[in-house]
Scaffold this active site. Structure first.
Site, PDB file in Angstrom:
ATOM      1  CG  HIS A  55      -2.210  -1.003   1.200  1.00  0.00           C
ATOM      2  ND1 HIS A  55      -2.842  -1.076   0.413  1.00  0.00           N
ATOM      3  CD2 HIS A  55      -2.178  -2.086   1.018  1.00  0.00           C
ATOM      4  CE1 HIS A  55      -3.899  -1.506   0.052  1.00  0.00           C
ATOM      5  NE2 HIS A  55      -3.593  -2.615   1.449  1.00  0.00           N
ATOM      6  CE  LYS A  83      -6.700  14.094  -0.664  1.00  0.00           C
ATOM      7  NZ  LYS A  83      -6.860  12.575  -1.800  1.00  0.00           N
ATOM      8  NE  ARG A  84      -5.324   9.850   9.157  1.00  0.00           N
ATOM      9  CZ  ARG A  84      -5.152   8.490  10.097  1.00  0.00           C
ATOM     10  NH1 ARG A  84      -5.741   7.368   9.853  1.00  0.00           N
ATOM     11  NH2 ARG A  84      -4.300   8.536  10.502  1.00  0.00           N
ATOM     12  CE  LYS A 129      -3.267  11.010   2.475  1.00  0.00           C
ATOM     13  NZ  LYS A 129      -3.694  10.194   1.168  1.00  0.00           N
ATOM     14  CB  THR A 139     -10.306   4.628  -1.752  1.00  0.00           C
ATOM     15  OG1 THR A 139     -10.170   4.957  -0.396  1.00  0.00           O
ATOM     16  CG2 THR A 139      -9.773   3.438  -2.485  1.00  0.00           C
ATOM     17  CE  LYS A 163     -14.094   6.788  -0.841  1.00  0.00           C
ATOM     18  NZ  LYS A 163     -13.785   7.037   0.821  1.00  0.00           N
TER      19      LYS A 163
HETATM   20  C1  PLP Z   1     -12.502   7.266   1.382  1.00  0.00           C
HETATM   21  C2  PLP Z   1     -12.057   7.952   2.181  1.00  0.00           C
HETATM   22  C3  PLP Z   1     -10.507   7.729   2.844  1.00  0.00           C
HETATM   23  C4  PLP Z   1      -9.316   7.948   1.580  1.00  0.00           C
HETATM   24  O1  PLP Z   1      -9.742   9.014   0.737  1.00  0.00           O
HETATM   25  P1  PLP Z   1      -8.237   9.327   0.015  1.00  0.00           P
HETATM   26  O2  PLP Z   1      -8.605  10.836  -0.632  1.00  0.00           O
HETATM   27  O3  PLP Z   1      -8.009   8.040  -0.638  1.00  0.00           O
HETATM   28  O4  PLP Z   1      -7.078   9.193   1.072  1.00  0.00           O
HETATM   29  C5  PLP Z   1     -10.553   8.329   4.194  1.00  0.00           C
HETATM   30  N1  PLP Z   1     -10.945   8.933   5.231  1.00  0.00           N
HETATM   31  C6  PLP Z   1     -11.784   8.413   5.106  1.00  0.00           C
HETATM   32  C7  PLP Z   1     -13.119   8.528   6.051  1.00  0.00           C
HETATM   33  C8  PLP Z   1     -12.900   7.783   3.637  1.00  0.00           C
HETATM   34  O5  PLP Z   1     -14.224   7.725   3.131  1.00  0.00           O
END
Ligand code: PLP
Length: 563
Positions: free
Chosen positions: A116, A304-305, A310, A412, A416
């Site tokens: 990952h 995101k985190r 990022k 991911t 979305k």
């Molecule tokens: C999908 C999701 C993530 C992952 O987001 P990335 O932009 O791919 O890092 C992190 N936290 C939550 C709550 C999510 O739903």
């Protein structure tokens, strides 16, 4: 119980507390390791419980472990469950009486590994002392695995001690989880096409030379029924009335929506669905936090985190640049923008918390200006989580995916957003590459260095100063944040960007501003924007986790379809 019966209540309680601790708190780090013994105990506890369960069920069904490799596939989701490997070895050796070679062959058939991340600071390594003290029998098995691995590698790479030391399960007095996984597993996969190529050239290059046939790709996917059917009822209604309801069962059927890319009526309805979702989110935000946002502004979202790779600070630098621009040009033709952030930071990650403080204070600075707040807003959502995300995705228009190329394995969140019709404003990193290819690159706004350019710049020696010196906007923004306001400054962030800038924010800043300006232009042309949005929705079917799981079943588990 023995302590308790002997009247040693204190010691009975402390043992109880220590046992409960194993599953009480899951470490909230992300893409960064913390070498705490409790974490190692948690990993063994959960791995051993899973292996115990699998073995027991298999024995109940077949009465033997002879056919375990044929019937059982264990997909190691990152290195956190690596201890399942020596634990299964332990059961086969100590409890079933198999010899090493037979036990190892079964493990090779059973285990497959998903990587990952390629960032060094995130690769799990355990100090040999801690490992030996905490898991004595598992330690012995890993030592023997290391001895045999080195002997095997010596056959393939005779005399290449450097390579062998790098690939072995134990080195530098550490147990290296990724090496155990790579050595044992019959399959090693990344989580996007780009990432699966990168692991072959970088961290696992030597393993790629050793066993090339093991390397595969399975691009990540998302829970389709959650992120479309359950969260975006308005869009589903439009889809039902245009392409029928087949997409509810098969995400690939979304492609039928492509036929409506030039249908003005459908495009207008799509815009209306988005506006309705934005109003719903604005109402929810007002009710739950009291913050008022304008549903007619562009909803530009980075959730995101919180992590330097990022690059939430790149987003913040651009907002600061827009603030300075609007200060100078209060009557500029500027489409109002609402920047929405959401992020959880690891508790011990100091720079992440400085970035959060900087974004929040920048939001307050803008809010205090009655003219600029008409055109710019920052909202930092508290307690970002999946439930909040389910409300936010349907309302989003710009999907910020701005990681340094080569660092985000897949992402991911990007999927979305796409599924809900947002335009990706992103670098060609992780699955953004496949998102742009699926929707058509003209339907995203792409900027920044490519992975090879990042690698070249690193090899030449990266100096952020070279990108700040000739750039008046960059200099002004850094000066503003460095100086700060109302008695607070953000020197730690700016100094980091001026000196080391490990994720090359400054190198991509100028092109990011260009991309943000492109977003403004495209958004003004409503038909163009709506068509881009439609193209994203229509071509997002391959990012359903249904497709990912099908890939795993077909390419790795050798598990045929069941009627
Ligand atoms: C999908 C999701 C993530 C992952 O987001 P990335 O932009 O791919 O890092 C992190 N936290 C939550 C709550 C999510 O739903």
């Amino acid at each position: 119980m023995n302590s308790f019966n002997a009247g040693e209540y204190g010691s009975a309680m402390s043992k109880n507390a220590s046992a409960e601790l194993i599953s009480k708190i899951l470490y909230p780090n992300d893409n960064h390791v913390e070498g705490k013994i409790l974490r190692l105990r948690q990993q063994y506890f959960l791995s051993a419980a899973s292996i115990g369960d699998i073995v027991q069920m298999h024995l109940a069904n077949y009465g033997t472990l002879e056919n375990l490799g044929e019937k059982v596939a264990i997909q190691l989701n990152d290195t956190h469950p690596t201890l399942a490997i020596p634990e299964l070895m332990r059961i086969l050796l100590d409890e079933c009486g198999y010899d090493w070679d037979k036990s190892f062959a079964i493990c090779q058939e059973v285990f497959a590994y998903t990587n990952h991340t390629v960032m060094a600071e995130a690769l799990e390594k355990w100090s040999l002392d801690i490992f030996k003290m905490t898991l004595p029998r598992i330690y012995q098995i890993v030592v023997e695995m290391d001895r045999r691995c080195r002997a095997e590698l010596e056959e393939v790479f005779p005399g290449d001690q450097g390579k062998i030391d790098y690939m072995a399960p134990i080195g530098n007095n550490q147990v290296r989880m990724a090496n155990i996984c790579a050595y044992v597993s019959h399959s090693i996969n990344g989580v996007s096409k780009l990432h699966s190529e990168i692991i072959k050239d970088s961290v696992f290059n030597d393993y790629y030379l050793f066993k090339p046939q093991a390397f595969k790709n399975v691009t990540n996917g998302i829970a389709y029924r959650r992120w479309l059917l359950s969260s975006n009822k308005g869009l589903c209604k439009l889809l039902d009335e245009t392409i029928g309801d087949g997409y509810r069962y098969d995400a690939a059927e979304l492609a039928k929506f492509n036929d409506f890319a030039a249908d003005k009526q459908v495009l207008d309805r799509l815009e209306a669905v988005k506006l309705e979702n934005k109003k719903n989110f604005a109402n929810y935000l007002a009710k739950s936090t009291g913050q008022v946002i304008d549903p007619n502004s562009i909803f530009d979202v980075q959730v995101k985190r919180m992590h330097e790779y990022k690059r939430q600070h790149l987003n913040a630098l651009n907002i600061a640049a827009q603030y300075l621009y609007l200060k100078e040009n209060p009557n500029a033709d500027f489409v109002p923008k609402t920047y929405i952030f959401g992020a959880k930071a690891a508790p011990g990650y100091y720079m992440a918390k400085q970035m959060i403080r900087m974004i929040c204070k920048l939001g307050q600075l803008i809010d205090a200006d009655p003219v600029i707040r008409q055109k710019l807003r920052i909202v930092f959502l508290e307690e970002y989580c999946v439930s909040l995300s389910e409300r936010l995705m349907p309302a989003s228009e710009v999907s910020e995916q701005i990681s340094l190329a080569g660092t985000e394995a897949s992402g991911t969140g990007n999927m979305k957003f796409m599924l809900n019709g947002a335009i990706t404003l992103g670098t060609l990193d992780g699955a953004n590459v496949e998102i742009a290819a699926a929707a058509g690159q003209e339907n995203e706004v792409i900027f920044g260095m490519l992975t090879p350019e990042v690698n070249n710049l690193k090899a030449m020696g990266y100096h952020p100063g070279a990108f700040i010196l000739g750039d008046d906007v960059a200099s002004a923004v850094l000066n503003l944040l460095e100086r700060g306001w109302n008695g607070e400054n953000f020197y730690e962030v700016t100094n980091n960007l001026r000196t080391s800038d490990p994720y090359m924010v400054m190198a991509d800043f100028k092109d990011y501003r260009r991309a943000q300006a492109d977003i403004q232009k495209l958004y003004r042309d409503r038909d163009t924007w709506n068509r881009m949005s439609l193209k994203n929705i229509a071509n997002s079917g391959i990012f359903s986790a249904d497709r990912s799981v099908t890939d795993y079943a077909r390419d790795i588990w050798n598990a045929p379809f069941v009627k």
